[in-house]
Design an enzyme around this catalytic site. Sequence first.
Site, PDB file in Angstrom:
ATOM      1  N   CYS A   1       9.396  77.988-104.215  1.00  0.00           N
ATOM      2  CA  CYS A   1       9.142  78.677-102.947  1.00  0.00           C
ATOM      3  C   CYS A   1       8.018  79.710-103.124  1.00  0.00           C
ATOM      4  O   CYS A   1       7.081  79.780-102.318  1.00  0.00           O
ATOM      5  CB  CYS A   1      10.434  79.337-102.466  1.00  0.00           C
ATOM      6  SG  CYS A   1      10.316  80.082-100.833  1.00  0.00           S
ATOM      7  N   CYS A   2       8.080  80.501-104.222  1.00  0.00           N
ATOM      8  CA  CYS A   2       7.026  81.490-104.492  1.00  0.00           C
ATOM      9  C   CYS A   2       5.688  80.795-104.733  1.00  0.00           C
ATOM     10  O   CYS A   2       4.636  81.318-104.344  1.00  0.00           O
ATOM     11  CB  CYS A   2       7.381  82.331-105.718  1.00  0.00           C
ATOM     12  SG  CYS A   2       8.496  83.706-105.386  1.00  0.00           S
TER      13      CYS A   2
ATOM     14  N   CYS B   1       7.157  87.160-109.000  1.00  0.00           N
ATOM     15  CA  CYS B   1       6.947  86.033-108.087  1.00  0.00           C
ATOM     16  C   CYS B   1       5.861  85.089-108.595  1.00  0.00           C
ATOM     17  O   CYS B   1       5.613  84.056-108.004  1.00  0.00           O
ATOM     18  CB  CYS B   1       6.616  86.534-106.691  1.00  0.00           C
ATOM     19  SG  CYS B   1       5.361  87.787-106.664  1.00  0.00           S
TER      20      CYS B   1
ATOM     21  N   CYS C   1      10.254  89.474 -99.997  1.00  0.00           N
ATOM     22  CA  CYS C   1      10.727  88.687 -98.854  1.00  0.00           C
ATOM     23  C   CYS C   1      12.205  89.013 -98.581  1.00  0.00           C
ATOM     24  O   CYS C   1      12.970  89.283 -99.515  1.00  0.00           O
ATOM     25  CB  CYS C   1      10.615  87.205 -99.158  1.00  0.00           C
ATOM     26  SG  CYS C   1       8.922  86.664 -99.408  1.00  0.00           S
TER      27      CYS C   1
ATOM     28  N   CYS D   1      15.153  87.356-100.552  1.00  0.00           N
ATOM     29  CA  CYS D   1      15.193  87.600-101.999  1.00  0.00           C
ATOM     30  C   CYS D   1      15.213  89.079-102.347  1.00  0.00           C
ATOM     31  O   CYS D   1      14.905  89.458-103.494  1.00  0.00           O
ATOM     32  CB  CYS D   1      13.994  86.944-102.670  1.00  0.00           C
ATOM     33  SG  CYS D   1      13.930  85.176-102.399  1.00  0.00           S
TER      34      CYS D   1
HETATM   35  S1  SF4 Z   1      10.201  85.916-102.716  1.00  0.00           S
HETATM   36 FE1  SF4 Z   1      11.815  84.460-102.073  1.00  0.00          FE
HETATM   37  S2  SF4 Z   1      11.360  83.880 -99.950  1.00  0.00           S
HETATM   38 FE2  SF4 Z   1       9.524  84.909-100.801  1.00  0.00          FE
HETATM   39  S3  SF4 Z   1       8.241  83.266-101.501  1.00  0.00           S
HETATM   40 FE3  SF4 Z   1       9.469  83.894-103.273  1.00  0.00          FE
HETATM   41  S4  SF4 Z   1      11.360  82.651-103.251  1.00  0.00           S
HETATM   42 FE4  SF4 Z   1      10.320  82.419-101.246  1.00  0.00          FE
END
Ligand code: SF4
Length: 236
Positions: free
Chosen positions: A117-118, A226, A200, A203
């Site tokens: 996701c990151c 991240c 985010c 998280c």
């Molecule tokens: S911090 Fe969490 S929601 Fe944001 S990009 Fe990374 S995994 Fe995704």
Amino acid sequence: MKSTIGEHLKTIAEALELAPIEEVLTWGMETYGANISLACSLGPEDLVLIHHIHTLNLPIKAFFLDTDLHFPETYELKEKIEEHYGFKLDVYNAHISLEEQNKIYGPSLFTNNPDHCCQIRKVEPLEHALHRLSAWMTGIRREQSPTRANTPIIQWDSRFNLIKINPLVNWTNEDIWSYIHSKSIPYNSLHDKNYPSIGCAPCTNPVSLGENSRSGRWQGFNKTECGLHQGENSYE
Ligand code: SF4
């Protein structure tokens, strides 16, 4: 054997290690001109840097990685800061919308695979933001976490292949907040609700008294960064 460029960078880093922040920022501007930009996640350190850049009247640009998953308070702060300082942050988004991501990977990629996701929502947009720049600037501080403890004030970012300048490495958390309050700089209201480090929304959790400031990030995962600041702390 160290390269000449690496040695040169190390010499500059050593010379600027104890220099006032104004000197570091001015050096960055004079050296990299239009090819330097500040990575601004709207954290307190970024706000200190923006305030200095504004006060010194330096034409350094700043960019914001919009993951589409920030807290509403963060988006509100973005508006407030832009209005307060009279400029617009350059915004970079993921190449797919959140809806597309949910369709392809399911609605909880941040829970099932936060690294992926990151990668999609932060690292790739950062690569886009850094493309064609010669240097980027960050609000990293050594005190923030063990992985940041040896960060030089200026380094070669081997992950993204450009110079990385960290003018606040020596500042403490207290230094940052004293400065913010003394200059009445707007900040994220979540900081007053036990969120010392804000990423985010899915998280980021509040922390308890005495916990590391970044311990509220990715709780339950063996993940502390991240992916934006994982390069070697080196000069070449
Ligand atoms: S911090 Fe969490 S929601 Fe944001 S990009 Fe990374 S995994 Fe995704």
